[in-house]
Each structure stands twice: as structure tokens, then as C-alpha cells.
Design a protein around this motif. Structure first.
Motif, PDB file in Angstrom:
ATOM      1  N   ARG A  15     -11.369   0.773  10.192  1.00 20.77           N
ATOM      2  CA  ARG A  15     -10.947   0.386  11.547  1.00 20.77           C
ATOM      3  C   ARG A  15      -9.428   0.396  11.669  1.00 20.77           C
ATOM      4  O   ARG A  15      -8.713   0.015  10.744  1.00 20.77           O
ATOM      5  CB  ARG A  15     -11.481  -1.003  11.889  1.00 20.77           C
ATOM      6  CG  ARG A  15     -12.982  -1.078  12.055  1.00 20.77           C
ATOM      7  CD  ARG A  15     -13.419  -2.496  12.384  1.00 20.77           C
ATOM      8  NE  ARG A  15     -12.842  -2.946  13.662  1.00 20.77           N
ATOM      9  CZ  ARG A  15     -12.972  -4.198  14.115  1.00 20.77           C
ATOM     10  NH1 ARG A  15     -13.615  -5.109  13.380  1.00 20.77           N
ATOM     11  NH2 ARG A  15     -12.447  -4.536  15.278  1.00 20.77           N
ATOM     12  N   ASP A  16      -8.938   0.831  12.811  1.00 21.70           N
ATOM     13  CA  ASP A  16      -7.525   0.795  13.138  1.00 21.70           C
ATOM     14  C   ASP A  16      -7.347  -0.292  14.202  1.00 21.70           C
ATOM     15  O   ASP A  16      -7.527  -0.050  15.394  1.00 21.70           O
ATOM     16  CB  ASP A  16      -7.062   2.160  13.665  1.00 21.70           C
ATOM     17  CG  ASP A  16      -5.562   2.217  13.902  1.00 21.70           C
ATOM     18  OD1 ASP A  16      -4.942   1.143  14.041  1.00 21.70           O
ATOM     19  OD2 ASP A  16      -5.017   3.335  13.959  1.00 21.70           O
ATOM     20  N   LEU A  17      -7.015  -1.490  13.774  1.00 18.88           N
ATOM     21  CA  LEU A  17      -6.968  -2.619  14.695  1.00 18.88           C
ATOM     22  C   LEU A  17      -5.841  -2.497  15.712  1.00 18.88           C
ATOM     23  O   LEU A  17      -5.971  -2.973  16.842  1.00 18.88           O
ATOM     24  CB  LEU A  17      -6.819  -3.927  13.909  1.00 18.88           C
ATOM     25  CG  LEU A  17      -7.991  -4.296  12.994  1.00 18.88           C
ATOM     26  CD1 LEU A  17      -7.753  -5.667  12.375  1.00 18.88           C
ATOM     27  CD2 LEU A  17      -9.316  -4.268  13.738  1.00 18.88           C
ATOM     28  N   THR A  18      -4.732  -1.873  15.324  1.00 15.85           N
ATOM     29  CA  THR A  18      -3.652  -1.701  16.300  1.00 15.85           C
ATOM     30  C   THR A  18      -4.075  -0.758  17.419  1.00 15.85           C
ATOM     31  O   THR A  18      -3.747  -0.992  18.590  1.00 15.85           O
ATOM     32  CB  THR A  18      -2.387  -1.176  15.609  1.00 15.85           C
ATOM     33  OG1 THR A  18      -2.682   0.046  14.909  1.00 15.85           O
ATOM     34  CG2 THR A  18      -1.849  -2.188  14.615  1.00 15.85           C
ATOM     35  N   LYS A  19      -4.805   0.277  17.076  1.00 17.85           N
ATOM     36  CA  LYS A  19      -5.306   1.192  18.099  1.00 17.85           C
ATOM     37  C   LYS A  19      -6.324   0.490  18.993  1.00 17.85           C
ATOM     38  O   LYS A  19      -6.308   0.646  20.221  1.00 17.85           O
ATOM     39  CB  LYS A  19      -5.937   2.423  17.456  1.00 17.85           C
ATOM     40  CG  LYS A  19      -6.426   3.467  18.457  1.00 17.85           C
ATOM     41  CD  LYS A  19      -7.000   4.678  17.737  1.00 17.85           C
ATOM     42  CE  LYS A  19      -7.489   5.713  18.747  1.00 17.85           C
ATOM     43  NZ  LYS A  19      -8.077   6.901  18.057  1.00 17.85           N
ATOM     44  N   GLU A  20      -7.211  -0.287  18.398  1.00 13.90           N
ATOM     45  CA  GLU A  20      -8.193  -1.034  19.176  1.00 13.90           C
ATOM     46  C   GLU A  20      -7.501  -2.013  20.118  1.00 13.90           C
ATOM     47  O   GLU A  20      -7.922  -2.199  21.265  1.00 13.90           O
ATOM     48  CB  GLU A  20      -9.134  -1.792  18.238  1.00 13.90           C
ATOM     49  CG  GLU A  20     -10.069  -0.879  17.439  1.00 13.90           C
ATOM     50  CD  GLU A  20     -10.973  -1.666  16.510  1.00 13.90           C
ATOM     51  OE1 GLU A  20     -11.214  -2.873  16.790  1.00 13.90           O
ATOM     52  OE2 GLU A  20     -11.449  -1.094  15.512  1.00 13.90           O
ATOM     53  N   TRP A  21      -6.443  -2.647  19.633  1.00 11.54           N
ATOM     54  CA  TRP A  21      -5.704  -3.589  20.470  1.00 11.54           C
ATOM     55  C   TRP A  21      -5.073  -2.875  21.660  1.00 11.54           C
ATOM     56  O   TRP A  21      -5.136  -3.352  22.797  1.00 11.54           O
ATOM     57  CB  TRP A  21      -4.631  -4.278  19.634  1.00 11.54           C
ATOM     58  CG  TRP A  21      -3.800  -5.251  20.420  1.00 11.54           C
ATOM     59  CD1 TRP A  21      -4.073  -6.565  20.653  1.00 11.54           C
ATOM     60  CD2 TRP A  21      -2.562  -4.972  21.102  1.00 11.54           C
ATOM     61  NE1 TRP A  21      -3.092  -7.118  21.430  1.00 11.54           N
ATOM     62  CE2 TRP A  21      -2.154  -6.169  21.714  1.00 11.54           C
ATOM     63  CE3 TRP A  21      -1.777  -3.829  21.241  1.00 11.54           C
ATOM     64  CZ2 TRP A  21      -0.978  -6.256  22.458  1.00 11.54           C
ATOM     65  CZ3 TRP A  21      -0.607  -3.910  21.973  1.00 11.54           C
ATOM     66  CH2 TRP A  21      -0.218  -5.117  22.576  1.00 11.54           C
ATOM     67  N   GLU A  81      -6.069  -0.173  23.107  1.00 13.49           N
ATOM     68  CA  GLU A  81      -7.108   0.273  24.036  1.00 13.49           C
ATOM     69  C   GLU A  81      -7.712  -0.882  24.820  1.00 13.49           C
ATOM     70  O   GLU A  81      -8.335  -0.669  25.863  1.00 13.49           O
ATOM     71  CB  GLU A  81      -8.194   1.011  23.257  1.00 13.49           C
ATOM     72  CG  GLU A  81      -7.710   2.331  22.646  1.00 13.49           C
ATOM     73  CD  GLU A  81      -8.744   2.969  21.732  1.00 13.49           C
ATOM     74  OE1 GLU A  81      -9.719   2.252  21.361  1.00 13.49           O
ATOM     75  OE2 GLU A  81      -8.579   4.154  21.383  1.00 13.49           O
ATOM     76  N   LYS A  82      -7.504  -2.086  24.342  1.00 12.14           N
ATOM     77  CA  LYS A  82      -8.079  -3.262  24.994  1.00 12.14           C
ATOM     78  C   LYS A  82      -7.333  -3.634  26.258  1.00 12.14           C
ATOM     79  O   LYS A  82      -7.915  -4.196  27.194  1.00 12.14           O
ATOM     80  CB  LYS A  82      -8.077  -4.434  24.009  1.00 12.14           C
ATOM     81  CG  LYS A  82      -8.677  -5.716  24.539  1.00 12.14           C
ATOM     82  CD  LYS A  82      -8.647  -6.792  23.470  1.00 12.14           C
ATOM     83  CE  LYS A  82      -9.230  -8.114  23.989  1.00 12.14           C
ATOM     84  NZ  LYS A  82      -9.199  -9.176  22.946  1.00 12.14           N
TER      85      LYS A  82
END
Length: 263
Positions: free
Chosen positions: A8-14, A16-17
Motif C-alpha cells: 500500500r502507498d498510504l501517501t497516495k491514498e491520502w 486521493e481521499k
């Protein structure tokens, strides 16, 4: 992706949120942002702790200063009509003290003071409460009656007998000089005979201040720490108070508690 094993890429998920979100990893990226287009900002500048201020200043590319981050945060948060809460910590002051490294600790203390000054310059103290404090002290000492103008990081040089600025360092019972600043515990202590230290050596960035008891890390102290305040309800800060009172001061100033009167 750091050390994650799930991919998982949490910075990317953040990113996109949120709409109008930005993610930065350097001072250059932070300074290049058009803050009018940013409502959510995430800055991750190191894989672990950020650099000490003395080391950050040697790195032209990398990290923003604490004052720069404070300024950016206030610029974004102050657009909220409901107000905002911001906590800024000069966290590496503590780390330098634990290492018995007074020069880095004091330099980071200066960086924290600059962040406080930045905050004061960007808010309206008619409607913004600023509190400045510490979570604990350290077993950090000043000794030897140093003469006025004596380098704080150097050897302790007392005034001459006639009161004029001294030139010769004070000598301990072992016939050797000692530093003005020191620690009760820490890696700067030695077992056996103390080494002879020059003022130049004591002012080196990597010098571990002399300590009385040899330990791997310097320890926290137990005395009271100061709490400074400016802005609405700052008059509630005074005298000796329990640490949990700080929460109640903030709670009252922001009107958070449901049973709190509207005034």
C-alpha cells in the motif's frame, strides 16, 4: 512504500481521499506550492526524525525550518471561518539533550523560538490564544560564575578579582578546567581521570558536554517548567499550576465543553 509488506502507498491514498490536497517531501516543494489551491497538506521530509537545526542548515536541498512549516500551516488553517487548533513542537531539543549535546539542543531551541515568533506575526491576538511550554526539563546545568561575554558553550571563565572580564578558566579540584554547561547524567561523563578539554573542543557541534554520572543517555529533570501565554484568556496562566490545567485553559478559550457558559 516505506517498510510496508502489503504494497500500500498510504501517501497516495491520502491524496486521493481529499480534494485540493498536496504532498511534499522537501523545502523546495513546500515553497513552490500555490497555497490558494491547497486545503490539505501532508509533508514528510525524512523516513524518521527530521534533522537537527544545525544539520538542516548544512543541507541546501532538504527540509524546511520549523518556522517555515509553522507559517505554511497557519496560512492554510486560518482560512477556516470556524478557527483552528495548531500544535507545533520543537521535538529535537529533547533528543539533543538526551545525547548530552548542548550545542544542537540550544540551536534547536532557537529554531523553536523563531517558530513562536512566526506564529505571533501571523495571527490576531485579539482572537487567537498562543501557549508555549515544555513537557519536562532536563538535568542540564550552568556553573562556574562565567564572566560576561564568555562563550556559553566553552570553558567556564570567571571574572578577574577586580571585577573585570576574566581570561583564565576556573579550575576544578583536579586542576583542570570545566565547561560552563554540563549535565548530571549522560554520555559526556567519564570513569577515571577527566580529559583536558579546550574551549574550542567544547564548542564543537559534536561535543558531548561533561556529565557527573556516566549513562548511555541523559535523563529528564523534575523541576517545574514555564508556561507562557498571549491572547484571549491568557490571564488564566500564572503562578504554579498542574499540567492538566493547560487543557482546561484551551477548552475554555475555544468554548468546547457543552456545559460551558457562552461568555
Amino acid at each position: 512504500m516505506g517498510r510496508r509488506s502489503d504494497g500500500r502507498d498510504l501517501t497516495k491514498e491520502w491524496q486521493e481521499k481529499f480534494d485540493r490536497a498536496a504532498y511534499v517531501t522537501s523545502a523546495d516543494e513546500l515553497n513552490a506550492l500555490d497555497l490558494s489551491k491547497v486545503d490539505h497538506l501532508l509533508g514528510l521530509f525524512e523516513p524518521s526524525h527530521m534533522k537537527f537545526e544545525s544539520d538542516r542548515q548544512k543541507d541546501e536541498a532538504g527540509e524546511p525550518s520549523l518556522a517555515e512549516m509553522t507559517s505554511t500551516a497557519i496560512d492554510i488553517l486560518s482560512r477556516d471561518e470556524d478557527g483552528f487548533f495548531l500544535m507545533v513542537e520543537g521535538g529535537r531539543i529533547d533528543h539533543a539533550h538526551h545525547d548530552g549535546n548542548a550545542k544542537r539542543a540550544l540551536k534547536d531551541g532557537q529554531a523553536f523560538a523563531q517558530a513562536v515568533q512566526m506564529a505571533l506575526s501571523k495571527v490576531d491576538l485579539d482572537n487567537t490564544l498562543i501557549l508555549v511550554t515544555a513537557d519536562h526539563s532536563h538535568v542540564f546545568t550552568i556553573a562556574g560564575y562565567p564572566t560576561r561575554g564568555n562563550p556559553i558553550l566553552g570553558l567556564s571563565v570567571p571574572p578577574a578579582k577586580d571585577g573585570s572580564p576574566g581570561t583564565e578558566p576556573a579550575l576544578a579540584e583536579d586542576g583542570k578546567p570545566y565547561t560552563t554547561l554540563g549535565y548530571w547524567t549522560g554520555p559526556g561523563a567519564v570513569t577515571g581521570e577527566r580529559p583536558l578539554v579546550t574551549s574550542e573542543e567544547a564548542q564543537d557541534l559534536d561535543y558531548h558536554q561533561q556529565a557527573a554520572i556516566p549513562t548511555e543517555w541523559e535523563n529528564h529533570g523534575g523541576e517545574d517548567v514555564a508556561l507562557f501565554a498571549a491572547g484571549p484568556w491568557s490571564h488564566l496562566v500564572g503562578g504554579v499550576i498542574e499540567q492538566n490545567v493547560i487543557y482546561h485553559i484551551m477548552d475554555y478559550a475555544m468554548g468546547l465543553s457543552e456545559d460551558q457558559s457562552s461568555d
